[in-house]
Design an enzyme around this catalytic site. Structure first.
Site, PDB file in Angstrom:
ATOM      1  CG  HIS A   1      42.687  35.682   1.255  1.00 12.93           C
ATOM      2  ND1 HIS A   1      43.314  36.002   2.443  1.00 12.93           N
ATOM      3  CD2 HIS A   1      41.442  35.270   1.600  1.00 12.93           C
ATOM      4  CE1 HIS A   1      42.495  35.777   3.450  1.00 12.93           C
ATOM      5  NE2 HIS A   1      41.348  35.327   2.964  1.00 12.93           N
TER       6      HIS A   1
ATOM      7  CG  ASP B   1      43.191  39.131   6.163  1.00 10.60           C
ATOM      8  OD1 ASP B   1      42.559  38.081   5.951  1.00 10.60           O
ATOM      9  OD2 ASP B   1      43.954  39.642   5.333  1.00 10.60           O
TER      10      ASP B   1
END
Length: 275
Positions: free
Chosen positions: A202, A82
């Site tokens: 996100h 990520d």
């Protein structure tokens, strides 16, 4: 071994009207709880190593840890980098056995973001894994301000960057510790109408559960990154474990008591994505 690449997992989620949890890991205890929660629910899971996790634990260790957990469960497990900020970050994750990388070029001018993301997506695909990119900047609660994704720029990014998934900024923020205002569904619809790649949110901890399920069921949003609400659950469980026996000092005994609360928190998060 149930290790899987991100692209096929998200395309299947889109086709079935659900989303997949990109659960942010900070160590073995939470990653194990997330994998076990996914196994209990019989749903796929994305185990994510973000920058703070990588600062604490080397990528080769994280890669081996995620792969070990994938071997222990029957559901698809994606080992995901990520917020990789450089090609070197992404190459290191590939070398460490990750099956998905996210290159975050969201602060770059559009043309530079597309060019750099394309090169990294090609590198990922050459290695047989998937790549996520980001267009628009997702800010932080009490921190950097978000810059919403422009639907026209999203269309160009989706067409030219070669990504398997596209993270967008539509009212979401990182590190949201309480209920947020919800996402901009009109902007999501506009982006969805112009693109054909699975979309990623996100900062999913601030999104109401009902909206998570609705978007999973009705839009191409196929992945919600969820970290803060799970870290809050871990912190509460750890404090309770320490307070339960002030004389206990063995970290393995203490951390063992966090497993069930973390499994319960991850189960709630994953259930909210099933549409």
């Amino acid at each position: 071994m149930t290790l899987a690449a991100l692209g096929p997992v998200l395309r299947a989620a889109n086709a079935e009207g659900r989303a997949v949890g990109g659960l942010v890991c900070l160590g073995w205890e939470d990653a194990r709880a997330y994998a076990h929660a996914a196994q209990t629910l019989d749903v796929p899971v994305i185990l994510q190593a973000g920058p703070s996790c990588r600062d604490h634990t080397p990528l080769p260790v994280l890669g081996a840890m995620f792969r070990s957990l994938a071997a222990d469960v029957d559901v698809d497990v994606v080992a995901h980098l990520d917020h990789g900020y450089t090609a070197e970050d992404c190459r290191a994750a590939i070398d460490a056995g990750f099956t998905s990388i996210m290159f975050d070029g969201s602060k770059l001018p559009l043309a530079d973001n597309i060019a750099q993301t394309r090169a990294i997506a090609d590198m990922a695909h050459d290695a047989g894994i998937s790549c996520e990119g980001e267009i628009g900047f997702v800010g932080y609660a009490a921190g950097a301000e978000s810059h919403g994704t422009d639907p026209e720029e999203a269309a160009r990014f989706a067409a030219e960057a070669g990504v398997d998934a596209m993270a967008i900024s539509v009212g979401n923020v990182h590190l949201q510790t309480g209920p947020g205002a919800g996402l901009d569904e009109a902007r999501i619809a506009d982006i969805a109408a112009r693109t054909d790649v699975p979309l990623v949110i996100h900062g999913g901890s601030g999104v109401p559960n009902a909206q998570r399920a609705h978007l999973a069921r009705t839009t191409p949003v196929a992945k919600f990154n969820i970290g803060t609400e799970l870290r809050q659950a871990f912190g509460a469980a750890l404090r309770a474990a320490v307070a339960a026996d002030p004389d206990r000092f063995d970290r393995v005994q203490i951390l063992r008591d966090t497993h069930e609360p973390m499994m319960q928190a991850a189960t709630r998060a994953l259930k909210s994505l099933q549409g």
